[in-house]
Design a protein around this motif. Structure first.
Motif, PDB file in Angstrom:
ATOM      1  N   PHE A 126     -31.391  -2.339 -20.671  1.00 38.05           N
ATOM      2  CA  PHE A 126     -31.185  -1.571 -19.449  1.00 38.05           C
ATOM      3  C   PHE A 126     -30.334  -2.309 -18.423  1.00 38.05           C
ATOM      4  N   LYS A 127     -30.181  -3.601 -18.566  1.00 38.31           N
ATOM      5  CA  LYS A 127     -29.441  -4.393 -17.592  1.00 38.31           C
ATOM      6  C   LYS A 127     -28.004  -4.636 -18.067  1.00 38.31           C
ATOM      7  N   SER A 128     -27.105  -4.781 -17.105  1.00 39.02           N
ATOM      8  CA  SER A 128     -25.715  -5.129 -17.406  1.00 39.02           C
ATOM      9  C   SER A 128     -25.549  -6.624 -17.175  1.00 39.02           C
ATOM     10  N   TRP A 129     -25.089  -7.318 -18.213  1.00 41.89           N
ATOM     11  CA  TRP A 129     -25.041  -8.779 -18.184  1.00 41.89           C
ATOM     12  C   TRP A 129     -23.621  -9.269 -17.894  1.00 41.89           C
ATOM     13  N   GLU A 130     -23.553 -10.419 -17.224  1.00 40.35           N
ATOM     14  CA  GLU A 130     -22.258 -10.962 -16.821  1.00 40.35           C
ATOM     15  C   GLU A 130     -21.317 -11.183 -18.001  1.00 40.35           C
ATOM     16  N   SER A 131     -21.850 -11.575 -19.144  1.00 40.81           N
ATOM     17  CA  SER A 131     -20.985 -11.797 -20.303  1.00 40.81           C
ATOM     18  C   SER A 131     -20.336 -10.504 -20.774  1.00 40.81           C
ATOM     19  N   SER A 132     -20.964  -9.362 -20.512  1.00 43.99           N
ATOM     20  CA  SER A 132     -20.340  -8.086 -20.843  1.00 43.99           C
ATOM     21  C   SER A 132     -19.085  -7.871 -20.007  1.00 43.99           C
ATOM     22  N   VAL A 133     -19.146  -8.261 -18.740  1.00 38.66           N
ATOM     23  CA  VAL A 133     -17.958  -8.176 -17.880  1.00 38.66           C
ATOM     24  C   VAL A 133     -16.882  -9.130 -18.381  1.00 38.66           C
ATOM     25  N   ASP A 134     -17.283 -10.329 -18.808  1.00 34.12           N
ATOM     26  CA  ASP A 134     -16.318 -11.279 -19.374  1.00 34.12           C
ATOM     27  C   ASP A 134     -15.600 -10.663 -20.572  1.00 34.12           C
ATOM     28  N   LEU A 135     -16.335  -9.926 -21.398  1.00 41.70           N
ATOM     29  CA  LEU A 135     -15.729  -9.305 -22.582  1.00 41.70           C
ATOM     30  C   LEU A 135     -14.734  -8.224 -22.186  1.00 41.70           C
ATOM     31  N   VAL A 136     -15.029  -7.468 -21.142  1.00 39.77           N
ATOM     32  CA  VAL A 136     -14.080  -6.466 -20.659  1.00 39.77           C
ATOM     33  C   VAL A 136     -12.770  -7.144 -20.254  1.00 39.77           C
ATOM     34  N   LYS A 137     -12.874  -8.255 -19.551  1.00 42.85           N
ATOM     35  CA  LYS A 137     -11.680  -8.981 -19.113  1.00 42.85           C
ATOM     36  C   LYS A 137     -10.887  -9.517 -20.297  1.00 42.85           C
ATOM     37  N   VAL A 138     -11.598 -10.012 -21.317  1.00 43.25           N
ATOM     38  CA  VAL A 138     -10.917 -10.531 -22.505  1.00 43.25           C
ATOM     39  C   VAL A 138     -10.231  -9.399 -23.260  1.00 43.25           C
ATOM     40  N   LEU A 139     -10.906  -8.276 -23.410  1.00 41.46           N
ATOM     41  CA  LEU A 139     -10.302  -7.136 -24.101  1.00 41.46           C
ATOM     42  C   LEU A 139      -9.025  -6.683 -23.403  1.00 41.46           C
ATOM     43  N   ALA A 140      -9.047  -6.656 -22.083  1.00 41.68           N
ATOM     44  CA  ALA A 140      -7.848  -6.265 -21.330  1.00 41.68           C
ATOM     45  C   ALA A 140      -6.729  -7.274 -21.537  1.00 41.68           C
ATOM     46  N   SER A 141      -7.056  -8.564 -21.507  1.00 45.67           N
ATOM     47  CA  SER A 141      -6.033  -9.600 -21.673  1.00 45.67           C
ATOM     48  C   SER A 141      -5.489  -9.642 -23.094  1.00 45.67           C
ATOM     49  N   GLU A 142      -6.304  -9.166 -24.058  1.00 45.27           N
ATOM     50  CA  GLU A 142      -5.873  -9.125 -25.460  1.00 45.27           C
ATOM     51  C   GLU A 142      -5.091  -7.855 -25.789  1.00 45.27           C
ATOM     52  N   ASN A 143      -4.782  -7.074 -24.773  1.00 45.32           N
ATOM     53  CA  ASN A 143      -3.976  -5.865 -24.929  1.00 45.32           C
ATOM     54  C   ASN A 143      -4.675  -4.816 -25.783  1.00 45.32           C
ATOM     55  N   ALA A 144      -5.977  -4.710 -25.623  1.00 44.84           N
ATOM     56  CA  ALA A 144      -6.753  -3.733 -26.392  1.00 44.84           C
ATOM     57  C   ALA A 144      -6.276  -2.296 -26.182  1.00 44.84           C
ATOM     58  N   PRO A 145      -5.873  -1.880 -24.967  1.00 41.51           N
ATOM     59  CA  PRO A 145      -5.432  -0.494 -24.812  1.00 41.51           C
ATOM     60  C   PRO A 145      -4.295  -0.105 -25.738  1.00 41.51           C
ATOM     61  N   THR A 146      -3.330  -0.995 -25.940  1.00 42.43           N
ATOM     62  CA  THR A 146      -2.198  -0.691 -26.819  1.00 42.43           C
ATOM     63  C   THR A 146      -2.618  -0.693 -28.279  1.00 42.43           C
ATOM     64  N   ILE A 147      -3.460  -1.663 -28.654  1.00 40.24           N
ATOM     65  CA  ILE A 147      -3.924  -1.754 -30.039  1.00 40.24           C
ATOM     66  C   ILE A 147      -4.674  -0.494 -30.439  1.00 40.24           C
ATOM     67  N   LEU A 148      -5.456   0.067 -29.521  1.00 38.21           N
ATOM     68  CA  LEU A 148      -6.229   1.264 -29.821  1.00 38.21           C
ATOM     69  C   LEU A 148      -5.342   2.435 -30.219  1.00 38.21           C
ATOM     70  N   ASN A 149      -4.132   2.443 -29.761  1.00 38.87           N
ATOM     71  CA  ASN A 149      -3.245   3.567 -30.032  1.00 38.87           C
ATOM     72  C   ASN A 149      -2.326   3.320 -31.219  1.00 38.87           C
ATOM     73  N   ARG A 150      -2.443   2.124 -31.838  1.00 36.22           N
ATOM     74  CA  ARG A 150      -1.501   1.768 -32.889  1.00 36.22           C
ATOM     75  C   ARG A 150      -2.054   2.037 -34.281  1.00 36.22           C
ATOM     76  N   ASP A 151      -3.310   1.684 -34.511  1.00 36.09           N
ATOM     77  CA  ASP A 151      -3.898   1.792 -35.838  1.00 36.09           C
ATOM     78  C   ASP A 151      -5.216   2.540 -35.774  1.00 36.09           C
ATOM     79  N   PRO A 152      -5.632   3.145 -36.912  1.00 34.27           N
ATOM     80  CA  PRO A 152      -6.997   3.664 -36.968  1.00 34.27           C
ATOM     81  C   PRO A 152      -7.969   2.533 -36.662  1.00 34.27           C
ATOM     82  N   CYS A 153      -8.962   2.803 -35.844  1.00 32.29           N
ATOM     83  CA  CYS A 153      -9.834   1.735 -35.367  1.00 32.29           C
ATOM     84  C   CYS A 153     -11.297   2.030 -35.647  1.00 32.29           C
TER      85      CYS A 153
END
Length: 373
Positions: A126-153
């Motif tokens: 039920f709680k949102s943990w700080e490491s989850s926010v860290d993962l959001v930042k890493v996903l953004a820096s790893e260009n996840a939005p573009t990757i999602l549109n390139r290949d079946p995921c």
């Protein structure tokens, strides 16, 4: 009585409302007796909750007529920000009180009180943990939005104790995927949300996805015109729920929900029910884990499960690519887990591990990537 504890770190979780901090089933929710006698990790005399696949239509039918929410601002690089909606915990309490027949309190109430984890009953979803926010930042820096549109995921999110919980990283991926689909490109995307507690899935995980969709489509979906008549609330009229389901189908987005303890049966269910049509070809598979290694038992269980998934992906989809990003505290004082121990364990199991992010401000945390050569 099952032991309960709080990690006791300042800023250890992101508060929602100011409160302190081998059988396989399908579709049907577990009985209350199972919920009160099972644990995510071995506890003497207590069995694991069996792995269970939950039908999204059934879960949607259990939602109340409206849900209240707040927005979490996550600051990304280059001054960008992503807003991630989360159902308010007080709203969860209201729903539970309305539904209460005296049988389900033991599973859900600990997660809405003072304990971060109550071993054998509740595993922190039920709680949102700080490491989850860290993962959001890493996903953004790893260009996840573009990757999602390139290949079946295929994305498999496993966050904190067998659980996606509030699912912040997957919600970010979901929002980016919706935005990419504006261009007309619609590569298939599967989001598998796994949490030990089924109550977490239907009370916060699925509602958060519906909220993310409703806020994103607010101006372009006619049935949502009147759904936001009250501030910070969304009315879940039948036509709104149907529009949500239609959006997922037309945009080739699949949400799959699993609960129960990690086990070989859990892995079998993941691949038989969690991932539809057994996709092949150039598939990007990402396993996400946040705060999954707080104790030696948790660390060992998560590492073993992660390795099984990576090995199975390599075997079944050799032309694809599977990896994992794991966020955790450097040390969980008093309970024994640490990020360094996890890295050592994964390398000992034959995986390659590389650091992606370190956070020295406040409680020291890190994010690492794991993959097989």
């Amino acid at each position: 009585m099952a032991p309960g504890f709080s990690f006791g770190f300042a800023g250890d979780d992101i508060e929602d409302d100011g409160q302190p901090t081998s059988q396989v089933n399908s579709v049907a929710p577990p009985t209350p007796s199972a919920a009160t006698s099972a644990s995510a990790f071995p506890v003497q005399g207590k069995p694991l909750l069996p792995p269970t696949h939950h039908d999204i239509d059934h879960m949607l039918s259990r939602l109340p007529s409206k849900i209240a929410y707040s927005l979490l601002d996550v600051e990304l690089e280059e001054g960008k920000t992503i807003q991630i909606p989360r159902r308010e915990l007080w709203d969860v309490r209201v729903q539970l009180m309305a539904e209460d027949d005296g049988s389900n309190i033991s599973e859900t109430e600990p997660g809405l009180g003072e304990h971060d984890v109550k071993t054998g009953i509740y595993e922190g979803g039920f709680k949102s943990w700080e490491s989850s926010v860290d993962l959001v930042k890493v996903l953004a820096s790893e260009n996840a939005p573009t990757i999602l549109n390139r290949d079946p995921c295929v994305l498999m999110e496993i966050a904190f104790q067998l659980g996606c919980g509030t699912a912040l990283p997957s919600l970010a991926l979901f929002q980016w995927a919706m935005n990419e689909r504006k261009s007309g490109e619609k590569q298939p995307l599967t989001l598998v949300l796994a949490d030990y507690n089924p109550s977490v899935l239907y009370l916060v995980t699925l509602p958060n996805f519906l909220l993310a969709w409703a806020l994103f489509q607010r101006e372009s979906t006619p049935v949502l015109a009147d759904a936001f008549s009250l501030e910070d609330e969304v009315e879940l009229l039948p036509e709104v729920v149907e529009a949500f389901k239609e959006f997922l189908t037309s945009n080739q987005i699949t949400l799959s929900f699993l609960s129960g303890g990690w086990s070989p049966e859990f892995i079998d269910l993941l691949y038989s029910s969690g991932i539809p049509s057994n996709p092949t070809g150039s598939v990007q598979t990402l396993v996400i884990g946040a705060e999954t290694i707080y104790s030696p038992f948790a660390l060992e269980s998560f590492a073993a499960t992660l390795l099984l998934i990576l090995e199975r992906e390599r075997k079944e989809r050799p032309s694809g690519h599977a990896s994992s990003i794991v966020g955790a505290k450097k040390m969980y004082f008093g309970v024994g887990g640490s990020l360094d121990d996890f890295v050592d364990r994964m390398r000992g199991l034959g995986a390659l591990v590389e650091p992606l992010r370190e956070e020295a401000e406040g409680v020291r945390r890190g994010v690492v990537r794991c993959f097989l050569s």
